[in-house]
Motif scaffolding. Structure first.
Motif, mmCIF file in Angstrom:
data_model
loop_
_atom_site.group_PDB
_atom_site.id
_atom_site.type_symbol
_atom_site.label_atom_id
_atom_site.label_comp_id
_atom_site.label_asym_id
_atom_site.label_seq_id
_atom_site.Cartn_x
_atom_site.Cartn_y
_atom_site.Cartn_z
ATOM 1 N N UNK A 139 36.593 35.096 45.016
ATOM 2 C CA UNK A 139 36.240 34.063 46.001
ATOM 3 C C UNK A 139 36.516 34.600 47.232
ATOM 4 N N UNK A 140 35.478 33.607 47.950
ATOM 5 C CA UNK A 140 36.702 34.041 49.608
ATOM 6 C C UNK A 140 37.655 33.506 49.792
ATOM 7 N N UNK A 141 38.502 34.891 50.314
ATOM 8 C CA UNK A 141 39.425 35.050 50.824
ATOM 9 C C UNK A 141 39.888 34.086 52.288
ATOM 10 N N UNK A 142 40.933 33.441 52.027
ATOM 11 C CA UNK A 142 41.123 32.568 53.254
ATOM 12 C C UNK A 142 42.187 33.979 54.270
ATOM 13 N N UNK A 143 41.685 33.261 55.467
ATOM 14 C CA UNK A 143 42.043 34.466 56.581
ATOM 15 C C UNK A 143 43.612 33.148 57.291
ATOM 16 N N UNK A 144 44.364 33.545 57.040
ATOM 17 C CA UNK A 144 45.945 33.360 58.057
ATOM 18 C C UNK A 144 46.213 33.061 58.907
ATOM 19 N N UNK A 145 45.500 34.377 59.231
ATOM 20 C CA UNK A 145 46.376 34.946 60.204
ATOM 21 C C UNK A 145 45.686 33.994 61.757
ATOM 22 N N UNK A 146 45.724 32.696 62.329
ATOM 23 C CA UNK A 146 45.364 32.847 63.354
ATOM 24 C C UNK A 146 46.918 31.912 64.148
ATOM 25 N N UNK A 147 47.891 31.666 63.054
ATOM 26 C CA UNK A 147 48.523 30.986 63.115
ATOM 27 C C UNK A 147 49.920 31.572 62.639
ATOM 28 N N UNK A 148 49.490 32.233 61.207
ATOM 29 C CA UNK A 148 50.625 32.633 60.698
ATOM 30 C C UNK A 148 50.812 34.096 60.567
ATOM 31 N N UNK A 149 51.980 34.741 60.955
ATOM 32 C CA UNK A 149 52.690 36.036 60.754
ATOM 33 C C UNK A 149 52.661 37.055 59.551
ATOM 34 N N UNK A 150 52.899 36.075 58.310
ATOM 35 C CA UNK A 150 53.008 36.381 57.081
ATOM 36 C C UNK A 150 52.659 35.778 56.346
ATOM 37 N N UNK A 151 53.027 35.604 55.233
ATOM 38 C CA UNK A 151 52.147 35.068 54.089
ATOM 39 C C UNK A 151 52.618 34.981 52.721
ATOM 40 N N UNK A 152 52.581 33.755 51.894
ATOM 41 C CA UNK A 152 52.922 34.116 50.488
ATOM 42 C C UNK A 152 51.707 33.726 49.907
ATOM 43 N N UNK A 153 51.626 34.980 48.872
ATOM 44 C CA UNK A 153 49.838 34.745 47.975
ATOM 45 C C UNK A 153 50.345 35.773 47.052
ATOM 46 N N UNK A 154 48.961 35.605 46.325
ATOM 47 C CA UNK A 154 48.477 36.594 44.788
ATOM 48 C C UNK A 154 47.705 38.193 44.962
ATOM 49 N N UNK A 155 48.198 38.647 44.106
ATOM 50 C CA UNK A 155 47.163 40.453 44.568
ATOM 51 C C UNK A 155 45.850 39.871 43.538
ATOM 52 N N UNK A 156 45.023 40.167 44.241
ATOM 53 C CA UNK A 156 43.233 39.384 43.585
ATOM 54 C C UNK A 156 42.964 40.545 42.265
ATOM 55 N N UNK A 157 43.106 41.360 43.628
ATOM 56 C CA UNK A 157 42.110 43.076 42.716
ATOM 57 C C UNK A 157 43.076 44.426 43.491
ATOM 58 N N UNK A 158 42.666 45.096 42.712
ATOM 59 C CA UNK A 158 43.565 46.568 43.414
ATOM 60 C C UNK A 158 42.421 47.562 42.663
ATOM 61 N N UNK A 159 41.799 48.048 43.864
ATOM 62 C CA UNK A 159 40.982 49.478 43.958
ATOM 63 C C UNK A 159 41.897 50.776 44.012
ATOM 64 N N UNK A 160 41.963 51.827 43.265
ATOM 65 C CA UNK A 160 41.691 53.024 43.459
ATOM 66 C C UNK A 160 41.106 54.191 42.644
ATOM 67 N N UNK A 161 40.455 54.865 43.332
ATOM 68 C CA UNK A 161 39.810 56.295 43.335
ATOM 69 C C UNK A 161 38.657 55.665 42.470
ATOM 70 N N UNK A 162 38.186 54.417 44.034
ATOM 71 C CA UNK A 162 36.906 53.334 44.060
ATOM 72 C C UNK A 162 36.461 52.652 42.754
ATOM 73 N N UNK A 163 38.014 53.035 41.560
ATOM 74 C CA UNK A 163 37.525 51.539 40.622
ATOM 75 C C UNK A 163 38.292 50.787 40.272
ATOM 76 N N UNK A 164 37.500 49.282 39.718
ATOM 77 C CA UNK A 164 38.872 48.403 40.005
ATOM 78 C C UNK A 164 40.167 48.901 39.185
ATOM 79 N N UNK A 165 41.348 48.284 38.897
ATOM 80 C CA UNK A 165 42.157 48.912 37.813
ATOM 81 C C UNK A 165 43.282 47.646 38.464
ATOM 82 N N UNK A 166 44.214 47.573 36.797
ATOM 83 C CA UNK A 166 44.704 46.643 36.782
ATOM 84 C C UNK A 166 46.455 46.342 37.046
#
Ligand code: SER
Length: 891
Positions: free
Chosen positions: A462-489
């Motif tokens: 889904x659309x990724x929320x940008x928090x950077x207008x007022x935060x320089x750090x944030x708690x979040x989750x890893x929603x996806x990883x791509x390595x060598x052009x393909x999604x990996x777990x």
């Protein structure tokens, strides 16, 4: 019926039938598979595919479209245009065939006084896909269209898809019979000029995975719902409803055509070639205006190239009409803005910027034409000298690449000289260049991943929320990883990855602002982020390396940006806004921003201007901006509606004006812009802005570079040290430095000239002695001499000629002077006419000497020059020459 009224009627009809009216999207397609929006349904593709939820299940639009594959046909036929508006009603899983066919019939045939288009029923024909009995039956029995006016057609005509993977389906088209004077009987199957297609009803129900051609594609399955997509060409409707012969004569384009005819003193309808040019101008001026208004800037790639080609074809056709060096684009653009302004009021508001960009492109192309024509003439001459009839592909490519000559222009001009062009060679070079550029751009924007991978990720995250207008750090989750052009777990230490987070404080490069850097930590892993990109709207991809541990999809994570870097970039971004305002104040509203780059401590800002910006203006802008810093104005960012932002006079970079809600950044009352970037809290935080200078970066675009904050201070501090050193060395006060340096430079130049004169005089002084000491070889005077090292080649030559001149005309004389101006030896030989009559040739003698010097040379019979690599052989070389003279004259 005016074009604007046609659009109004269409939209009103569907609004009354429960449709939500959506304003036209920008011509700049969000869809990564398209450069420009080329059909009414393009902005709705995600709704058909079920990727996004539509704002309503019934929608209607008048969508701006640009199509250029048939650009060569424009003006030659009655119905090819590069810009058009598509009126459409859409159903996303709401109604289907049984409703849409009667809707269309009703709107077309309802009387004009009753809000319809008043088409006589007996003029309308329909086509259906060959096996679509359902649509056939609806036309035949529900509408009551006679059998002989319903035709069945195949894939080529009655199946619609986007030309790329996406939604598609069979369609039913409605045609209007213009009458016997336009062609033969027999319906659309027989003649598509007489029977004009006015409306295409697409039954959008399949998902296509591969599209190889119009008729060759793979159907993957059904779409999530059965949909309707219809397209009615507004300009075609206008052609019929205004009773004119072709698209170029309808209200919106004819006004441009008429003005072009007036400006070039051409009569429309007299001469076929002139008519074609006038129509091209009418069509293209409108297209160019609409593209620029949507934020496209002329360039050499992608959309920029489409626009550049359109504008340059316009200028070229104006020249064919006899415009010469006169500039007419401004007036023609004015007409386009006025005629289209009724439907698109923002055109009028943006008129200064639109003019700025189009005028600059025209000026630069006229310049290009002048230079390019000179280069072209040389190429033609060379080709003819080789007795060839084909201009080489490299020449055409060079004309295109370096001088901006469109290939069609080269072809046309070559034909005027009876030459052809190696088009294949040209296209091969173009292709090579494009591929290189594409690979470059793709690698930058998306890393090594195929864009479809990002599509999948966006669907998943889904659309990724940008928090950077007022935060320089944030708690979040890893929603996806791509390595060598393909999604990996999961990705282990050392791997290069692209990470998608559920929420992020990281700013993705965009709007001229460079990406944040920083680190992402999970309980087990750490990723160093070096770049952040947004390959698709709504998706943020963090690129970097896993420093340690294992990163897993689903992990909880802390994301933290490099705060110092961000602050420095924010300072640059705020400074860019101030400088933008400053230039507009100084140069007028036409100074439109044409790009920027905000990096830590430094920024550059491109804007349109017709010539160099005077130093005094740069200083004034710098002064004004620094005054704003001292006043420490508050910086505010807020969201508001498009209309509200405009009313407040917020500057919009083109193309940013389509969201329902826009973000406005204001710096006190001084500057107000639509902007998604990050900024300082108050202008005082910038400290100092130092403009370094400005330069041209192509077609009417200037670039200003500047430093901000501590970088600006350090720059000035360095300059100050430099000045202190100079005052010390020159023993002068600061304000005396320019004058003092000027004096020194002048004295130095005079001294150098004096020295030069003295040296020449010295060299020539020996001339008399040399002539007096000439040896006689069988009645020929021979002088060989080695000049002091360091004597320049010019002086050696002068000396040889001077000595030669000292012999009476009837006395054969040969003079050979050697020297070493640098570490390489040079030899000059001169033979007078009497000497040449004895068979002595300067070129030949130099050849003998140069060979001995380990080099080569030669030349004419009277004077020649050569050289070598072995100065130590000079004595031998001179002896060999003497020998050669003796051999020649003793024969
Ligand atoms: N998508 C169809 C077309 O472009 C109908 O809107 O013709």
């Amino acid at each position: 019926m005016e074009s604007a009224e046609i659009a109004r009627r269409f939209l009103r009809f569907f609004e009354e039938r429960g449709h939500k009216i959506v304003p036209s999207a920008s011509l700049i397609a969000e869809d990564p598979t398209l450069l420009l929006v080329n059909a009414g349904m393009v902005p709705f593709k995600p709704y058909f595919l079920g990727q996004r939820k539509p704002p309503a299940s019934r929608l209607a639009t008048a969508q701006k479209c640009v199509r250029t594959p048939d650009i060569e046909e424009v003006g030659k036929t009655t119905r090819h245009a590069t810009f058009f508006q598509m009126l459409g009603n859409f159903s996303i899983g709401d109604y289907f065939k049984a409703e849409v066919i009667p809707f269309a019939w009703e709107l077309l045939t309802r009387s004009e006084s009753d809000g319809g288009f008043g088409f006589p029923e007996d003029r309308l024909w329909a086509t259906v896909y060959h096996d679509d009995d359902e649509a056939y039956d609806l036309w035949r029995n529900r509408v009551g269209l006679p059998e002989e006016r319903i035709q069945r057609r195949g894939l080529e005509d009655n199946y619609w898809h986007m030309g790329v993977a996406g939604p598609g389906g069979p369609c039913s088209e409605i045609y209007y019979d213009r009458g016997a004077e336009y062609g033969k009987e027999g319906g659309p199957v027989a003649d598509e000029d007489r029977y004009l297609e006015v409306w295409n009803l697409v039954f959008m129900q399949y998902q296509l995975s591969q599209v190889r051609s119009k008729v060759d594609f793979d159907v993957d399955g059904e779409l999530p719902s059965k949909n309707i997509d219809t397209g009615m060409g507004l300009e075609r409707m206008a052609t019929i409803l205004q009773g004119v012969d072709n698209l170029y004569e309808i209200d919106t384009t004819y006004k441009i055509l008429d003005r072009a005819a007036e400006l070039t003193k051409t009569r429309y309808g007299r001469d076929h070639r002139a008519d074609v040019s006038l129509r091209v101008v009418a069509d293209h001026v409108r297209t160019g205006t609409m593209l620029v208004a949507d934020g496209v800037l002329p360039g050499n790639e992608g959309r920029g190239y489409v626009l550049r080609r359109i504008l340059r074809r316009t200028v070229r056709n104006l020249r064919l009409l006899g415009s010469g060096d006169d500039r007419y684009m401004h007036e023609l653009t004015d007409v386009a803005i006025n005629v289209m302004g009724e439907q698109y009021p923002e055109l009028k508001a943006d008129a200064p910027q639109i003019h700025g960009i189009i005028d600059a492109e025209e000026a630069s192309f006229l310049g290009t034409l002048r230079t390019g024509t000179a280069i072209f003439d040389v190429a033609v001459e060379e080709t003819k000298r080789r007795s060839a009839t084909t201009l080489p592909g490299e020449q055409a490519f060079k004309l295109h690449d370096t001088y901006g000559f469109p290939i069609d222009l080269t072809l046309e001009m070559a034909a005027e000289h009876g030459l052809t062009v190696d088009e294949e060679g040209f296209r091969r070079l173009m292709k090579e260049q494009r591929q290189a550029a594409k690979a470059d751009a793709a690698a930058k924007k998306t890393g090594n991943a195929d864009i479809s991978v990002f599509g999948q990720l966006l669907e998943a995250s889904g659309k990724v929320e940008f928090l950077g207008y007022d935060q320089t750090e944030a708690d979040t989750n890893v929603a996806g990883i791509i390595a060598d052009g393909v999604p990996v777990p999961v990705a282990g230490a050392g791997s290069s990855v692209e990470v998608v987070l559920a929420r992020t404080p990281f700013y993705a490069e965009g709007g001229g602002q460079l990406a944040d850097q920083g680190v992402i930590r999970t309980s087990g892993a750490e990723v160093e982020v070096v770049d952040v990109q947004s390959p698709l709207a709504g998706l943020v991809v963090h690129r970097g390396k896993v420093r340690k541990g294992e990163l897993r999809v689903g992990d909880e994570a802390q994301a933290e940006i490099d705060v110092e870097r961000r602050r420095a970039i924010s300072r640059s971004h705020s400074a860019t806004h101030l400088v933008h305002r400053g230039f507009k104040n100084a140069l007028g509203e036409t100074a439109a921003q044409a790009g920027s780059e905000n990096s830590p401590g430094r920024f550059r800002f491109d804007f349109t201007a017709s010539g160099a910006v005077p130093q005094s203006v740069l200083r004034d802008v710098e002064d004004e901006v620094n005054a704003v810093l001292i006043n420490d104005l508050q910086v505010n960012a807020f969201y508001t509606s498009q209309a509200e932002a405009r009313a407040m006079g917020a500057l919009a970079m083109f193309g940013e004006k389509y969201g329902d809600e826009v973000r406005v950044v204001e710096i006190g009352d001084y500057s107000r812009e639509l902007c998604g970037g990050t900024h300082v809290h108050s202008s005082g935080q910038l400290g100092l802005v130092k403009v370094l200078g400005e330069q041209s970066v192509g077609a009417g675009v200037r670039r200003v570079e500047a430093l901000v904050g501590i970088d600006a201070f350090r720059f000035l501090a360095r300059e100050s040290v430099l000045v202190a050193q100079l005052t010390e060395q020159l023993k002068a006060r600061r304000e005396e430095l320019p004058e003092r340096i000027d004096g020194i430079v002048t004295r130095l130049r005079t001294a150098e000239k004096e020295l030069e004169k003295l040296r020449s005089a010295q060299v020539l002084q020996v001339a008399g002695d040399l002539a007096a000491q000439a040896r006689d070889l069988h009645g020929v005077s021979v002088v060989t001499h080695r000049a002091p090292d360091g004597t320049g080649a010019d002086d050696l030559r002068k000396l040889a000629l001077d000595v030669r001149g000292r012999f009476p005309a009837d006395r054969p004389a040969v003079i050979v002077i050697a020297g070493a101006p640098s570490d390489r030896p040079v030899v000059v030989a001169a033979v007078n006419e009497a000497g040449r009559e004895r068979g002595l040739k300067a070129g030949q003698l130099v050849g003998v000497a140069a060979k001995a010097l380990g080099g080569g040379g030669g030349g004419k019979d009277d004077v020649a020059q050569g050289g070598g690599t072995r100065p130590e052989a000079t004595g031998d070389a001179l002896r060999l020459v003497e020998q050669a003279v003796a051999d020649q004259v003793s024969r």
